[in-house]
Motif scaffolding. Structure first.
Motif, PDB file in Angstrom:
ATOM      1  N   PHE A   1      -1.557  -2.639  -3.987  1.00  0.00           N
ATOM      2  CA  PHE A   1      -2.184  -1.550  -3.225  1.00  0.00           C
ATOM      3  C   PHE A   1      -3.167  -0.785  -4.090  1.00  0.00           C
ATOM      4  CE2 PHE A   1      -2.556   2.696  -1.548  1.00  0.00           C
ATOM      5  CZ  PHE A   1      -2.499   2.561  -0.172  1.00  0.00           C
ATOM      6  N   HIS A   2      -2.776  -0.490  -5.324  1.00  0.00           N
ATOM      7  CA  HIS A   2      -3.663   0.257  -6.221  1.00  0.00           C
ATOM      8  C   HIS A   2      -4.917  -0.551  -6.568  1.00  0.00           C
ATOM      9  CE1 HIS A   2      -0.007   2.804  -7.649  1.00  0.00           C
ATOM     10  NE2 HIS A   2      -0.570   3.305  -6.569  1.00  0.00           N
TER      11      HIS A   2
ATOM     12  N   CYS B   1       0.633   6.170  -2.916  1.00  0.00           N
ATOM     13  CA  CYS B   1       0.271   5.152  -1.916  1.00  0.00           C
ATOM     14  C   CYS B   1       0.430   5.697  -0.510  1.00  0.00           C
ATOM     15  CB  CYS B   1       1.132   3.906  -2.103  1.00  0.00           C
ATOM     16  SG  CYS B   1       0.929   3.067  -3.687  1.00  0.00           S
TER      17      CYS B   1
ATOM     18  N   TRP C   1       1.544   0.084   4.053  1.00  0.00           N
ATOM     19  CA  TRP C   1       2.448   1.178   3.711  1.00  0.00           C
ATOM     20  C   TRP C   1       3.393   1.500   4.869  1.00  0.00           C
ATOM     21  CZ3 TRP C   1       4.654   3.856   0.062  1.00  0.00           C
ATOM     22  CH2 TRP C   1       5.277   5.067   0.391  1.00  0.00           C
TER      23      TRP C   1
ATOM     24  N   ARG D   1       3.194  -2.210  -4.837  1.00  0.00           N
ATOM     25  CA  ARG D   1       2.325  -1.032  -4.935  1.00  0.00           C
ATOM     26  C   ARG D   1       1.202  -1.251  -5.941  1.00  0.00           C
ATOM     27  NH1 ARG D   1       7.691   2.683  -5.533  1.00  0.00           N
ATOM     28  NH2 ARG D   1       8.481   2.355  -3.406  1.00  0.00           N
TER      29      ARG D   1
END
Length: 576
Positions: free
Chosen positions: A112-113, A438, A476, A109
């Motif tokens: 992802f950020h 997310c 995701w 994650r």
């Protein structure tokens, strides 16, 4: 910075460069971002060959393999297969290769950020340029005035800045709402994220793009509903009141912008020229599909068959000027509707494959978000919020999961009967809110793109940005790393076990075994009983004798005390 994300970050941030497109024509326009996306795909391919692994799941291989096969069939059966090869490469790049590369590149994650933050940064840069263009009168031409905000993309891609800013609004809103509002260390990031989302609404309004307005409104509503229906209603009411105050009270945008808003409600009664041309293009795409229902006319074949199916009143091109460019005529080479474009060029086979892939991604993303909320917000077996042994004030797990009760609304980023989220009563340490951010961002991006494709299609420099957004949503929805919980360090209490020294003489006092208690939830205070007055006294003069554990403070906060599983908390006592 994770260095393995450099190709993806370069693909996004290279769109900040000006002069992405400077000439009119139907030929391919290769931008630096397109080259960076090719490097991203090549980097992932080299990694796969080096590791000799099969990282894709069967679901991911099926969802992305079906569109690739369908567009290949449409290319082979096209009326001009040689001309359709360029379209095949473009569609495969946007909807298959780059999303799969982003899916394979992200590991956690945190990755992802990073990529989502690059999208927000790009939106802020383009939005700042767009606001400056509106303020100084150096934007694209609109209604005889150079006031349309287009960023660094120029007047030939008036939708590019609106698309970029729309992505930024959705991501900033989703991540900002996921951060706890009552935790001391994260108030700054939460306010910064929500402030970015509010600030990006200004260049979005100045883009005068009705499709981007509608798509952002739908995606923002979906994101708010994921955090609770009550919160969504309150936020939308406040936003509507603020818009009325700005337009009617201060007169901001009371001229061109109000007229643009009114044109949304008059698309059928009194449409303007752009809406009339769009209706003509939609009708032409539908007629092309009727003549080639199975596999269409092939990629990039709409422009060649448009004139044979369009009405006489359709304009051949649109007028563009301003933003440092002279007056030019931009040919209308697509129906400005992605669904009709796929239906006319790839037929029913390509439409079912591509639209089925998008629908499956949305369903998988929503399912993972609801599973996360069901496990983190309300445990059906223990009736607990974020793993705490507390019961909800309502008896409906579904209502608590969707934020309809007061506890469900405060379980993520707010107050509830269990106290503030992210506090010591949250044993996960904020893992659930971060994951929910997310998921909400992925769902918001999918909803935004699905609505925007009703009024637009691929084309221009931000096409590669669309593929990166689809890659984030695919990660995701399909990646096992998205559902995996981050590693956490278990919390231990400070109770020490009594250590007995070797006894050389018989002891007359009875030997008591240490008292065992059921395991308390992490980060909760232990309430140990005080020593009984009838307990046997310790032997005098022995420094190494076992000592009683310290008693709990008599003024410990009641929020830290646990309640049995079967005991229900009355609604009236939940607010004491």
């Amino acid at each position: 910075m994770p260095w393995h994300l450099l190709p993806a970050l370069a693909t996004v941030l290279l769109l900040c460069l000006p002069g992405q497109r400077g000439e009119v024509g139907g030929g391919p326009h290769v931008t630096p971002a397109d080259l960076a996306s090719a490097g991203l795909v090549a980097y992932c391919a080299v990694r796969l060959l080096r590791d000799r692994a099969r990282p894709l799941t069967r679901t991911a291989a099926l969802l992305f393999g079906a569109p690739a096969l369908a567009v290949a069939v449409a290319t082979v059966t096209a009326t001009d297969p040689a001309a359709a090869l360029a379209g095949y490469a473009r569609i495969t790049q946007v909807f298959v290769l780059v999303p799969l590369a982003v899916l394979l590149l992200l590991r956690s994650r945190r990755d992802f950020h990073w990529v989502a933050g690059a999208l927000v940064l790009l939106a802020l840069v383009q939005g700042a340029v767009g606001v400056r263009q509106y303020a100084t009168g150096t934007g694209a031409s609109y209604a005889g005035r150079d006031v349309r905000a287009v960023g660094t993309f120029g007047p030939l891609d008036v939708m590019a800045m609106a698309t970029t800013v729309g992505y930024g609004v959705v991501i900033a809103l989703a991540v900002g709402l996921a951060l706890p509002a009552t935790r001391t260390g994260v108030r700054g990031p939460r306010r910064a994220a929500l402030g970015c989302a509010a600030a990006l609404l200004v260049p979005l309004a100045l883009s005068f793009s009705r499709g981007a307005w509608i798509a952002t409104a739908c995606a923002g509503t979906a994101v708010l509903c994921l955090y609770g229906v009550r919160r969504a209603v309150c936020a939308l009411t406040a936003l509507a009141a603020l818009a009325v105050l700005l337009v009617c009270g201060t007169g901001v945008g009371s001229g061109l912008m109000a007229e643009r808003f009114d044109s949304i409600t008059r698309v059928s009664a009194a449409p303007d020229r752009s809406v009339t041309d769009r209706y003509g293009l939609w009708a032409a795409a539908t007629d092309i599909w009727r003549d080639h229902p199975a596999t269409g006319v092939g990629p990039k074949g709409f422009a060649a068959h448009r004139d044979g199916h369009a009405s006489v009143g359709l304009s051949a091109a649109s007028d563009t000027a301003g933003a440092g460019h002279a007056f030019q005529r931009e040919p209308l080479l697509s129906p400005h509707n992605m669904y009709l474009l796929v239906l006319s060029e790839q037929g029913l086979l390509g439409a079912l494959a591509l639209l089925g892939c998008w629908a499956a991604l949305l369903v998988c993303a929503l399912r993972r978000v609801f599973d996360l909320r069901r496990e983190g917000c309300f445990d059906l077996r223990r009736g607990s919020h974020f793993g705490l042994r507390r019961t909800c004030c309502c008896d409906s797990p579904r209502a608590c999961c969707f934020g309809l009760c007061r506890a469900g609304a405060g379980a993520v980023g707010g107050w509830g009967p269990g106290g503030p989220s992210g506090s010591a009563r949250n044993p996960s340490g904020g893992a659930e809110p971060a994951a929910l951010g997310c998921g909400a961002a992925a769902v918001g991006l999918l909803v935004w793109q699905a609505v925007d494709f009703l009024y637009a299609d691929i084309g221009g420099p931000t096409t590669v940005l669309t593929s990166v957004a689809l890659g984030l949503a695919a990660w995701w929805a399909l990646s096992p790393a998205a559902a995996a919980a981050p590693p956490t360090t278990p919390l231990t209490t400070s109770v020490t076990t009594p250590v007995t020294a070797p006894v050389t003489a018989p002891v007359t006092a009875p030997v008591t075994t240490p008292r065992t208690s059921p395991p308390a939830p992490p980060a909760a205070l232990l309430h140990l009983p005080l020593p009984s007055p009838t307990s046997p006294p310790q032997a005098p003069g022995r420094a190494d004798a076992p000592t009683a554990p310290p008693a709990a403070h008599p003024y410990a906060p009641p929020a830290c005390r646990t309640t049995p599983d079967r005991e229900r908390i009355a609604p009236a006592e939940a607010h004491r």
